[in-house]
Design a protein around this motif. Structure first.
Motif, short mmCIF file in Angstrom:
data_model
loop_
_atom_site.label_atom_id
_atom_site.label_comp_id
_atom_site.label_asym_id
_atom_site.label_seq_id
_atom_site.Cartn_x
_atom_site.Cartn_y
_atom_site.Cartn_z
N UNK A 1 48.48 31.62 34.78
CA UNK A 1 47.58 30.63 34.22
C UNK A 1 46.33 30.45 35.08
N UNK A 2 46.00 29.21 35.38
CA UNK A 2 44.77 28.93 36.13
C UNK A 2 44.92 29.35 37.58
N UNK A 3 46.14 29.64 37.97
CA UNK A 3 46.44 29.96 39.36
C UNK A 3 46.35 31.46 39.62
N UNK A 4 45.46 32.13 38.91
CA UNK A 4 45.37 33.59 38.98
C UNK A 4 45.05 34.10 40.38
N UNK A 5 45.66 35.21 40.78
CA UNK A 5 45.29 35.80 42.06
C UNK A 5 43.87 36.33 42.01
N UNK A 6 43.28 36.51 43.17
CA UNK A 6 41.89 36.97 43.22
C UNK A 6 41.76 38.39 42.68
N UNK A 7 40.56 38.71 42.23
CA UNK A 7 40.30 40.04 41.67
C UNK A 7 40.54 41.10 42.74
N UNK A 8 40.92 42.28 42.29
CA UNK A 8 40.99 43.41 43.21
C UNK A 8 39.62 44.09 43.20
N UNK A 9 39.14 44.45 44.39
CA UNK A 9 37.77 44.95 44.50
C UNK A 9 37.78 46.45 44.79
N UNK A 10 37.14 47.17 43.90
CA UNK A 10 37.17 48.63 44.03
C UNK A 10 35.77 49.18 44.26
N UNK A 11 35.73 50.31 44.94
CA UNK A 11 34.50 51.06 45.10
C UNK A 11 34.71 52.45 44.52
N UNK A 12 33.82 52.84 43.62
CA UNK A 12 33.97 54.14 42.95
C UNK A 12 33.00 55.13 43.58
N UNK A 13 33.52 56.26 44.06
CA UNK A 13 32.67 57.31 44.63
C UNK A 13 32.62 58.49 43.67
N UNK A 14 31.44 58.79 43.19
CA UNK A 14 31.28 59.90 42.26
C UNK A 14 31.08 59.39 40.85
N UNK A 15 30.02 59.84 40.20
CA UNK A 15 29.73 59.41 38.83
C UNK A 15 29.61 60.63 37.91
N UNK A 16 30.48 61.59 38.10
CA UNK A 16 30.52 62.73 37.20
C UNK A 16 31.29 62.35 35.94
#
Lengths: 439, 439
Positions: free
Chosen positions: A2-17
């Motif tokens: 519910x409102x007590x959601x865990x924080x977002x997971x933060x990703x970094x994407x390398x490569x845009x092929x």
């Protein structure tokens, strides 16, 4: 939650092929359903790419032209490596691990050749390395092997794990076209590279097989020990004889556990046409796994493509996101096994491999030839299971003879073939293709 | 890990029937490889069973004739429910959850009918409920839907999820035998129960479909809303006409997301013979899932049997064992979704379902009949895609006519059929079987 959601997971994407842009697009389009399944949002906090890709919109993101920025970005929880290759990608991943990032990669060559080093570095830092997208694109076969079949001793697995090769063989079979002609079409369609060696000589399949075998048997990643044979010498005439005998020719990666050790091999293979995997056509992939408890199971789907591969990349991100705060022992081990429990079986040299064989030879059309061939086979302990011999054409004095043998050790087969080729009544080389019943 | 191994996970197994004994046997035989994958040992601390089963050796275990002992045993981390049924099994699981046990079950009827209640009880107590073995036996398809395809909006799925029904249809197709005759053989072989209703009338498949659809779309488990039709009215003549048109008849569970809602239906279905799933024969199961990112993927294997089902039960135990000490939000949600994120789409009534149709009728052999039929179809907006009409036999004045229609809303099709049946030139009822291209 519910409102007590865990924080977002933060990703970094390398490569845009292809895969990088597919990953960005699917993360954007399906953000809601992915968060609902994951229990948290997935936030792209950085994209590292030398150039933009018009196939995806990254205007909302922090884009860096220096991909190593992502490995050192303190905000990043997971570095997603989609640049390919085994030099910069290796350095990037090792740098990210040093900085405590989890890794998701689609890089089969890197895992097959440097996976052990990478897993060890990850274990030291207590992070995980996920690579579902490295084998068979979007098919969750790594998850199946590592988790879904965890109760099983895997006896063997066999996979159509190179879509380009399967496309070429399918076209040759359906339309009777030659290898060279279909290869050109595959290149025009973008299925095959300008230098098609990786695909048609089986190197790409060998990378994937090594990863599957390691997960299935708990053996070290051993790319240098795979016997690899491509499809460039397959002729349409062999595809037609195989069909006459009730078989299809597919390019398979095969890993089999025997008492003596593990067979690891990539080669064209005759498969009974009734098997489901014999009917996997075009660019599609499939992996057939035989477990001692579950029996045979098969996993089928697209082995490549932007969004199919992105599907696997994102599934890995979701898995890691769920276990971000847990101890390493509460996650699935990258190799599928906790490191002190690895199987000790070695990979067998190809001379010790056992398979049945399809042999095609050009024999002088006179009495006694077949009895000479049969006698050579018999001396090496090889039974003849089936034989095709057609009448010679008008004015021809040689006829093609096709033999299916019983299972035989590779060294004995090669010895028999050398003796057959030495017969005066046999012209030229004997064509050899392995046969697997996959029963 | 090494010498610092986490403590064993302690399980209690309830029920020593086919699956219970298979589970004990696989846990014993493969203890080493399972522990290597899991990172801890799995210890059977109690078995609850009314009677022993000679198929497995439980002499080393604490066996109780009172299965509720397992639910209250303070040593037990995971209760494995393999007794079947929906009365005692429900009470047992709810009691175990109240006592803080995690649950592994193979009970499809229980999850399909009482899953919501069970998941809610589990959420309140912070434990998890796993049921991979409830659908398609040993095939890890629940894991694929819930984790492997987590990046996808599932568009539809279609499964051969009842082995008995598939065995019967396969025999009818391969050998031209009648339904009744093959059913008797299936009963003699132990594939079908003395009362075969659950299998041949589609109830078992409906249980499984409800579970798959819930995981795929995030909809509540809604067994009462599945449209269910069995295979008992399929005739060999329809199987033969279907073959003539390039189709196989399979008993499918189909779930499809449309803008208006979700279609949930179990029925015999014509499938193009080129589709891989059309070639899944005998007692084998397969589930085809279409995701928006990954495209079509297929999962194939044994849908029943002691050790195949045990394979799934143990995979669930391993998954829970890994996450024993983590917070509930760090596990996969039993329903595949965190509860406040469920999809709001309702299940469509069967009248709103859209499929193509195979229609077979007995028509008077005189001019004008086909134009009457075509005109009725046209009035309801139904196109005729293919038609078979053979010459009448010697002395017969009626001929069988077979039609494949375009996709049409169920209500319109039924209306057209009523009008066709009212024609003087049509004798008896029109046979109707749905068609899915699964493209």
């Amino acid at each position: 939650m519910g409102s007590n959601k865990p924080k977002a997971v933060k990703i970094g994407i390398c490569g845009l092929g292809t895969v990088g842009s597919g990953t960005v697009n699917v993360l954007q389009r399906n953000a809601e359903v992915i968060a609902a399944r994951c229990g948290r949002e997935i936030e792209i906090v950085q994209v590292g790419a030398r150039r933009d890709n018009p196939a995806c919109d990254t205007s909302a993101y922090n884009v860096s032209r220096e991909i190593f920025d992502v490995a050192t970005n303190p905000e990043v929880d997971i570095l997603v490596e989609l640049i390919g290759g085994t030099t910069v990608a290796r350095e990037l991943i090792l740098a990210a691990i040093e900085n405590g990032k989890h890794i998701v990669t689609a890089n089969k060559a890197l895992i097959a050749e440097f996976g052990t080093e990478i897993f060890e570095a990850a274990a030291r830092k207590g992070v995980t390395v996920a690579f579902e997208a490295a084998v068979a694109g979007g098919i969750p076969v790594i998850k199946a092997l590592r988790e879904g079949l965890s109760a099983n001793q895997v006896e063997w697995l066999a996979g159509i794990i190179n879509g380009t090769g399967n496309f070429i063989l399918t076209e040759m079979w359906e339309k009777g076209r030659d290898f060279g002609e279909v290869l050109k079409e595959a290149q025009a369609l973008g299925y095959a590279e300008a230098d098609p060696t990786f695909d048609v000589e089986g190197i790409d399949a060998a990378h994937k097989l090594v990863i599957l075998a390691s997960l299935a048997f708990g053996i070290p990643l051993s790319f240098d020990k795979v016997y690899t044979e491509g499809i460039s010498r397959i002729e349409t005439t062999d595809i037609q004889y195989a069909a006459e005998l009730g078989y299809r020719i597919k390019h398979l990666g095969v890993a089999r556990r025997r008492n003596e050790g593990i067979e690891l091999r990539v080669h064209p293979t005759l498969i009974p046409e009734k098997r489901l995997i014999a009917n996997v056509n075009g660019v599609m992939n499939a992996v057939l796994v035989k477990g001692d408890a579950v029996g045979p199971t098969l996993y089928y789907g697209a082995g490549a493509g932007a969004e199919a591969t992105a599907s696997a990349v994102i599934a890995d991100i979701v898995d890691i996101a769920r276990t971000l705060e847990v101890l390493p022992g509460q996650r699935v081990a990258p190799s599928g096994f906790f490191s002190d429990s690895h199987c000790s079986s070695g990979v067998l040299p190809v001379d010790d491999v056992e398979t049945a064989y399809y042999l095609r030879m050009s024999a002088h059309d006179k009495p006694g030839v077949m009895s000479q061939v049969a006698s050579i086979c018999s001396d090496e302990g090889i039974s003849i299971e089936a034989l095709i011999q057609h009448e010679p054409g008008e004015g021809e004095d040689h006829v093609p003879v096709v033999i299916l043998t019983s299972r035989v050790q590779e060294a004995k087969l090669q010895s028999a073939v050398r003796k057959i080729e030495a017969l005066d009544s046999i012209a030229g080389a004997v064509t050899r293709i392995r046969v697997e019943s996959l029963g």
